[in-house]
Design a protein around this motif. Structure first.
Motif, short mmCIF file in Angstrom:
data_model
loop_
_atom_site.label_atom_id
_atom_site.label_comp_id
_atom_site.label_asym_id
_atom_site.label_seq_id
_atom_site.Cartn_x
_atom_site.Cartn_y
_atom_site.Cartn_z
N THR A 129 0.80 -1.23 0.00
CA THR A 129 0.00 0.00 0.00
C THR A 129 0.83 1.28 0.00
OG1 THR A 129 -0.09 0.19 2.41
CG2 THR A 129 -1.76 -1.21 1.37
N GLY A 130 2.12 1.16 0.33
CA GLY A 130 2.93 2.36 0.52
C GLY A 130 2.69 3.02 1.86
N THR A 131 2.00 2.32 2.76
CA THR A 131 1.69 2.84 4.10
C THR A 131 1.95 1.75 5.13
OG1 THR A 131 -0.62 2.11 4.17
CG2 THR A 131 -0.17 4.18 3.03
N GLY A 132 1.48 1.97 6.35
CA GLY A 132 1.65 1.01 7.42
C GLY A 132 0.90 -0.29 7.21
N ASN A 166 8.13 1.50 1.68
CA ASN A 166 8.77 1.85 0.41
C ASN A 166 9.16 0.61 -0.39
OD1 ASN A 166 10.82 1.03 2.14
ND2 ASN A 166 12.31 2.51 1.35
N GLY A 167 8.67 -0.56 0.02
CA GLY A 167 8.95 -1.79 -0.70
C GLY A 167 7.72 -2.30 -1.43
N LEU A 168 7.89 -3.45 -2.09
CA LEU A 168 6.79 -4.09 -2.81
C LEU A 168 6.82 -5.59 -2.47
CD1 LEU A 168 4.50 -3.55 -4.93
CD2 LEU A 168 6.11 -4.42 -6.65
N LEU A 179 7.71 -17.61 7.43
CA LEU A 179 7.29 -17.19 6.10
C LEU A 179 8.44 -16.44 5.44
CD1 LEU A 179 3.95 -15.80 7.44
CD2 LEU A 179 4.00 -17.54 5.64
N TYR A 180 8.57 -16.59 4.14
CA TYR A 180 9.55 -15.84 3.36
C TYR A 180 8.80 -14.97 2.37
CZ TYR A 180 12.87 -19.30 5.16
OH TYR A 180 13.63 -20.11 5.98
N VAL A 181 9.23 -13.72 2.22
CA VAL A 181 8.56 -12.77 1.34
C VAL A 181 9.58 -12.14 0.41
CG1 VAL A 181 7.19 -10.65 1.18
CG2 VAL A 181 6.79 -12.26 3.06
N ALA A 182 9.30 -12.15 -0.89
CA ALA A 182 10.15 -11.51 -1.88
C ALA A 182 9.73 -10.06 -2.06
CB ALA A 182 10.05 -12.24 -3.22
N ASP A 183 10.65 -9.14 -1.80
CA ASP A 183 10.38 -7.71 -1.98
C ASP A 183 11.00 -7.26 -3.29
OD1 ASP A 183 10.44 -4.84 -1.87
OD2 ASP A 183 10.11 -4.97 0.29
N SER A 184 10.16 -6.99 -4.28
CA SER A 184 10.62 -6.73 -5.64
C SER A 184 11.33 -5.40 -5.81
CB SER A 184 9.45 -6.80 -6.62
OG SER A 184 8.86 -8.08 -6.61
N VAL A 185 11.02 -4.43 -4.97
CA VAL A 185 11.63 -3.11 -5.08
C VAL A 185 12.91 -3.01 -4.26
CG1 VAL A 185 11.34 -0.68 -4.44
CG2 VAL A 185 9.56 -1.85 -5.72
N LEU A 186 12.88 -3.56 -3.05
CA LEU A 186 14.04 -3.46 -2.15
C LEU A 186 15.06 -4.57 -2.38
CD1 LEU A 186 12.30 -2.40 1.18
CD2 LEU A 186 13.32 -0.97 -0.59
N GLY A 187 14.75 -5.52 -3.28
CA GLY A 187 15.70 -6.59 -3.57
C GLY A 187 16.06 -7.41 -2.36
N THR A 188 15.03 -7.75 -1.58
CA THR A 188 15.23 -8.43 -0.30
C THR A 188 14.27 -9.60 -0.16
OG1 THR A 188 15.90 -6.35 0.77
CG2 THR A 188 15.10 -8.10 2.22
N VAL A 189 14.76 -10.69 0.44
CA VAL A 189 13.87 -11.75 0.88
C VAL A 189 13.72 -11.60 2.39
CG1 VAL A 189 13.49 -14.22 1.13
CG2 VAL A 189 14.53 -13.33 -0.96
N TRP A 190 12.50 -11.30 2.83
CA TRP A 190 12.22 -11.13 4.25
C TRP A 190 11.84 -12.47 4.87
CZ3 TRP A 190 13.31 -6.48 6.25
CH2 TRP A 190 13.31 -5.37 5.39
N ARG A 191 12.20 -12.64 6.14
CA ARG A 191 11.78 -13.81 6.91
C ARG A 191 10.89 -13.30 8.04
NH1 ARG A 191 15.20 -19.04 8.88
NH2 ARG A 191 14.19 -19.38 10.88
N VAL A 192 9.69 -13.89 8.13
CA VAL A 192 8.68 -13.44 9.09
C VAL A 192 8.20 -14.64 9.90
CG1 VAL A 192 6.39 -12.38 9.33
CG2 VAL A 192 7.93 -11.62 7.50
N PRO A 193 8.11 -14.53 11.23
CA PRO A 193 7.55 -15.64 12.01
C PRO A 193 6.13 -15.95 11.54
CG PRO A 193 8.58 -14.01 13.46
CD PRO A 193 8.53 -13.40 12.09
N GLN A 194 5.81 -17.23 11.42
CA GLN A 194 4.47 -17.62 10.98
C GLN A 194 3.40 -17.09 11.93
OE1 GLN A 194 3.98 -21.84 10.43
NE2 GLN A 194 1.82 -21.69 9.86
N VAL A 253 11.74 -4.12 -11.13
CA VAL A 253 11.22 -5.32 -10.47
C VAL A 253 12.34 -6.35 -10.36
CG1 VAL A 253 9.50 -7.16 -10.51
CG2 VAL A 253 8.93 -4.89 -11.39
N GLY A 254 12.83 -6.54 -9.14
CA GLY A 254 13.86 -7.53 -8.89
C GLY A 254 13.27 -8.86 -8.49
N VAL A 255 13.65 -9.34 -7.30
CA VAL A 255 13.16 -10.64 -6.83
C VAL A 255 11.63 -10.63 -6.81
CG1 VAL A 255 13.36 -9.93 -4.41
CG2 VAL A 255 13.38 -12.35 -4.99
N ASN A 256 11.02 -11.69 -7.34
CA ASN A 256 9.58 -11.66 -7.60
C ASN A 256 8.90 -12.93 -7.11
OD1 ASN A 256 7.00 -11.59 -8.77
ND2 ASN A 256 7.70 -10.50 -10.58
N GLY A 257 9.06 -14.04 -7.84
CA GLY A 257 8.48 -15.31 -7.42
C GLY A 257 9.29 -15.95 -6.31
#
Length: 326
Positions: free
Chosen positions: A118-121, A143-145, A158-173, A199-203
């Motif tokens: 959303t570009g917000t919280g 500021n990510g996607l 959980l793992y999340v691909a952030d296409s704008v920040l070029g990051t794979v996030w790890r989140v507790p389930q 658009v970097g990391v995506n799938g």
């Protein structure tokens, strides 16, 4: 992948790269046949399927990105809306502008996890328990996607691909503070000065002790080993030349992949050695395919129609007999 204004300018070049990189299929390998569209969606209502998770009975849960919805589609094509995420009155999503729902993953108990940008919280991971309402369980950078999402229930993450920040996030389930699990050039978008469109990391898929991801700008399929302590190993490039790759799925226990090439309207079979062959095209009904799922011998391909603006749909096909990859 939601519609981005930069993409049409590079579509022809990207499609050409994909075709040049394709290799002829060797004898006896897996094939994809008998494509048929089982559900057509209404683009005027924002029914643009972005990602897919399968139910035990073979039905599918899709994210309708623009409508901010999670839709349930039976194998016969009957569709109903399971949940709608709360609208963001003033979205500021990078690249897109609108508030959009992207990735989806399903736990064994039927709980769904989706990414919302959303570009917000409100940006982050949201959970939808069976019969429940969407609830945010983790906040990711505005500021990510956050795009595709994968679940490792054994580790409870959980793992999340952030296409704008070029990051794979790890989140507790269970929810909580995210960690930047993997970063680096291989995951980042290509700079606009070098012909990239942001658009970097995506799938993303969790598979056989590793997190596999695609990079749309770079046309690559990557493997990131998960070390015993849960940290990320070195990024390994497993395939290149996959122009416009979005999300993907494994055909079985091996490392053969079916990849959605969103710009060229193609589905590619990517072999363990990195070569690939186009197995479905626009003539089969693809209209900017965004993701793939495989259950036994059935292949599911949602098309978002983000650039064709014509016939978003869910296509089913048959995975032919053969090995499951090496």
């Amino acid at each position: 992948m939601p519609r981005l204004p930069q993409l049409p300018a590079v579509a022809a070049v990207t499609a050409a790269v994909a075709l040049l990189a394709a290799a002829p299929p060797p004898d006896g390998e897996q094939t994809v046949s008998r494509p048929r569209i089982v559900a057509h969606f209404d683009i005027t209502r924002g029914q643009t399927p972005e990602n897919i998770a399968l139910e035990p009975d073979g039905s599918a849960d899709l994210t309708f990105s623009v409508a901010r919805q999670i839709a349930h589609v039976t194998k016969q094509g009957h569709t109903h809306i399971r949940a709608t995420l709360p609208a963001e009155p003033n979205p500021r999503t990078p690249l897109v502008g609108d508030d959009i729902v992207l990735g989806i993953a399903r736990a064994h108990d039927g709980t769904l996890y989706v990414t919302y940008a959303t570009g917000t919280g409100k940006t982050g991971v949201w959970r939808v328990a069976p019969g429940g309402r969407p609830r945010q369980i983790a906040q990711l950078p505005a500021n990510g996607l956050p795009n595709a999402i994968g679940l490792d229930e054994r580790r409870g993450v959980l793992y999340v691909a952030d296409s704008v920040l070029g990051t794979v996030w790890r989140v507790p389930q269970a929810g909580g503070t995210p960690t930047a699990w993997a970063t680096g050039t291989a995951l980042e978008p290509v700079p606009a000065s070098e012909g990239g469109f942001g658009v970097g990391v995506n799938g993303l898929k969790v598979h056989d002790g590793a997190v596999w991801v695609s990079n749309t700008d770079r046309g690559t399929l990557l493997r990131i080993p998960v070390r015993r302590n849960g940290s990320a190993g070195e990024v390994e490039t497993r395939a290149t030349g996959l122009g416009g790759i979005d999300d993907f799925a494994f055909t079985g226990r091996g490392n053969t992949v079916l990849a959605a090439l969103v710009i060229s309207n193609e589905l590619a079979l990517v072999r363990p050695d990195g070569t690939h062959t186009v197995v479905l095209t626009q003539e089969d009904g693809l209209s900017n395919p965004t993701s793939v799922a495989v259950r036994h011998r059935t292949v599911y391909v949602p098309s978002g129609a983000f650039f064709t603006l014509r016939d978003p749909n869910l296509l089913l096909a048959r995975l032919g007999e053969g090995g499951h990859g090496g």
